[in-house]
Design a protein around this motif. Structure first.
Motif, mmCIF file in Angstrom:
data_model
loop_
_atom_site.group_PDB
_atom_site.id
_atom_site.type_symbol
_atom_site.label_atom_id
_atom_site.label_comp_id
_atom_site.label_asym_id
_atom_site.label_seq_id
_atom_site.Cartn_x
_atom_site.Cartn_y
_atom_site.Cartn_z
ATOM 1 N N LEU A 129 -8.228 -6.306 22.483
ATOM 2 C CA LEU A 129 -8.341 -5.487 21.276
ATOM 3 C C LEU A 129 -8.138 -4.004 21.585
ATOM 4 C CD1 LEU A 129 -11.403 -7.081 19.432
ATOM 5 C CD2 LEU A 129 -9.002 -7.201 18.759
ATOM 6 N N ILE A 130 -8.742 -3.540 22.656
ATOM 7 C CA ILE A 130 -8.611 -2.129 23.041
ATOM 8 C C ILE A 130 -7.162 -1.795 23.361
ATOM 9 C CG2 ILE A 130 -9.239 -0.432 24.813
ATOM 10 C CD1 ILE A 130 -11.992 -1.937 24.945
ATOM 11 N N PHE A 131 -6.519 -2.629 24.178
ATOM 12 C CA PHE A 131 -5.142 -2.351 24.586
ATOM 13 C C PHE A 131 -4.166 -2.521 23.422
ATOM 14 C CE2 PHE A 131 -6.374 -3.701 29.126
ATOM 15 C CZ PHE A 131 -6.869 -2.432 29.380
ATOM 16 N N ALA A 132 -4.398 -3.506 22.557
ATOM 17 C CA ALA A 132 -3.520 -3.702 21.406
ATOM 18 C C ALA A 132 -3.663 -2.556 20.409
ATOM 19 C CB ALA A 132 -3.827 -5.037 20.730
ATOM 20 N N PHE A 133 -4.882 -2.093 20.212
ATOM 21 C CA PHE A 133 -5.082 -0.959 19.304
ATOM 22 C C PHE A 133 -4.435 0.304 19.871
ATOM 23 C CE2 PHE A 133 -7.430 2.680 17.659
ATOM 24 C CZ PHE A 133 -7.280 2.466 16.298
ATOM 25 N N ASP A 134 -4.560 0.508 21.160
ATOM 26 C CA ASP A 134 -3.935 1.660 21.811
ATOM 27 C C ASP A 134 -2.417 1.610 21.636
ATOM 28 O OD1 ASP A 134 -3.719 3.982 23.412
ATOM 29 O OD2 ASP A 134 -3.423 2.762 25.207
ATOM 30 N N LEU A 135 -1.835 0.459 21.889
ATOM 31 C CA LEU A 135 -0.383 0.312 21.730
ATOM 32 C C LEU A 135 0.033 0.519 20.283
ATOM 33 C CD1 LEU A 135 2.375 -0.542 23.011
ATOM 34 C CD2 LEU A 135 1.815 -2.844 22.233
ATOM 35 N N GLY A 136 -0.697 -0.096 19.358
ATOM 36 C CA GLY A 136 -0.359 0.032 17.947
ATOM 37 C C GLY A 136 -0.449 1.445 17.432
ATOM 38 N N SER A 137 -1.449 2.170 17.886
ATOM 39 C CA SER A 137 -1.589 3.553 17.434
ATOM 40 C C SER A 137 -0.497 4.437 18.033
ATOM 41 C CB SER A 137 -2.972 4.098 17.766
ATOM 42 O OG SER A 137 -3.178 4.128 19.156
ATOM 43 N N LYS A 138 -0.107 4.178 19.264
ATOM 44 C CA LYS A 138 0.962 4.968 19.879
ATOM 45 C C LYS A 138 2.335 4.614 19.311
ATOM 46 C CE LYS A 138 -1.574 6.180 23.918
ATOM 47 N NZ LYS A 138 -1.883 6.013 25.300
ATOM 48 N N MET A 139 2.494 3.373 18.838
ATOM 49 C CA MET A 139 3.750 2.976 18.191
ATOM 50 C C MET A 139 3.765 3.364 16.715
ATOM 51 S SD MET A 139 4.604 -0.803 19.732
ATOM 52 C CE MET A 139 5.903 -1.039 18.537
ATOM 53 N N LYS A 140 2.629 3.839 16.221
ATOM 54 C CA LYS A 140 2.461 4.191 14.803
ATOM 55 C C LYS A 140 2.766 2.996 13.886
ATOM 56 C CE LYS A 140 3.254 9.084 15.430
ATOM 57 N NZ LYS A 140 3.573 9.319 16.785
ATOM 58 N N MET A 141 2.133 1.874 14.222
ATOM 59 C CA MET A 141 2.280 0.654 13.418
ATOM 60 C C MET A 141 1.533 0.808 12.108
ATOM 61 S SD MET A 141 1.602 -2.622 15.799
ATOM 62 C CE MET A 141 2.546 -2.983 17.230
ATOM 63 N N PRO A 142 2.043 0.195 11.040
ATOM 64 C CA PRO A 142 1.259 0.144 9.799
ATOM 65 C C PRO A 142 -0.025 -0.668 10.020
ATOM 66 C CG PRO A 142 3.524 -0.580 9.429
ATOM 67 C CD PRO A 142 3.361 -0.391 10.903
ATOM 68 N N VAL A 143 -1.013 -0.400 9.211
ATOM 69 C CA VAL A 143 -2.331 -1.027 9.391
ATOM 70 C C VAL A 143 -2.248 -2.552 9.319
ATOM 71 C CG1 VAL A 143 -4.654 -1.230 8.428
ATOM 72 C CG2 VAL A 143 -3.547 0.998 8.526
ATOM 73 N N GLY A 144 -1.524 -3.088 8.369
ATOM 74 C CA GLY A 144 -1.418 -4.541 8.233
ATOM 75 C C GLY A 144 -0.796 -5.189 9.452
ATOM 76 N N ARG A 145 0.227 -4.568 9.972
ATOM 77 C CA ARG A 145 0.887 -5.099 11.170
ATOM 78 C C ARG A 145 -0.048 -5.015 12.381
ATOM 79 N NH1 ARG A 145 5.082 -7.133 13.028
ATOM 80 N NH2 ARG A 145 6.229 -6.428 14.824
ATOM 81 N N GLN A 146 -0.770 -3.916 12.481
ATOM 82 C CA GLN A 146 -1.696 -3.766 13.597
ATOM 83 C C GLN A 146 -2.826 -4.792 13.512
ATOM 84 O OE1 GLN A 146 -3.008 0.218 14.230
ATOM 85 N NE2 GLN A 146 -3.560 -0.202 16.337
ATOM 86 N N LEU A 147 -3.289 -5.086 12.318
ATOM 87 C CA LEU A 147 -4.316 -6.126 12.164
ATOM 88 C C LEU A 147 -3.790 -7.483 12.615
ATOM 89 C CD1 LEU A 147 -6.047 -5.199 8.797
ATOM 90 C CD2 LEU A 147 -7.032 -5.147 11.090
#
Length: 113
Positions: A57-75
């Motif tokens: 979860l920590i690493f996926a959230f870090d990657l998603g935030s750095k890729m600027k993923m939309p919230v739904g995709r990050q979930l």
């Protein structure tokens, strides 16, 4: 975004996915088939998956935030570690999207140097 961010996400995605598949097989053996030897297996794999899922979860959230993923995709990326085999497919797709971003950033850094 550094390549190491993607690498640690990929490693945790595979580890989490493999442990979840093993846990699923263990639960099927324990609950549906009533096999005796799966009690301790399910306990150990379940605990390992639970703790490593937190790292995922920590690493996926870090990657998603750095890729600027939309919230739904990050979930969806975050929840992929709870659905057997989903993390394999989601990891592949996220990697295909992240690699061009990493290459673009590396090119920009090389151009300014």
């Amino acid at each position: 975004m550094k390549k190491s961010v993607l690498t640690r996400y990929r490693v945790m995605a595979y580890i989490t996915a493999v442990l979840l598949v093993l846990l699923t097989v263990g639960v099927i053996g324990k609950r549906l088939l009533g096999l005796d030897g799966f009690d301790s297996f399910v306990t150990v794999v379940g605990i390992a998956h639970g703790w490593l899922y937190v790292l995922y979860l920590i690493f996926a959230f870090d990657l998603g935030s750095k890729m600027k993923m939309p919230v739904g995709r990050q979930l969806w990326v975050l929840l992929a570690g709870t659905i057997p085999t989903a993390a394999f497919f989601v990891e592949r797709r996220v990697t295909r999207e992240a690699e061009p971003l990493i290459a673009k950033q590396a090119d920009a850094a090389a151009a300014t140097a």
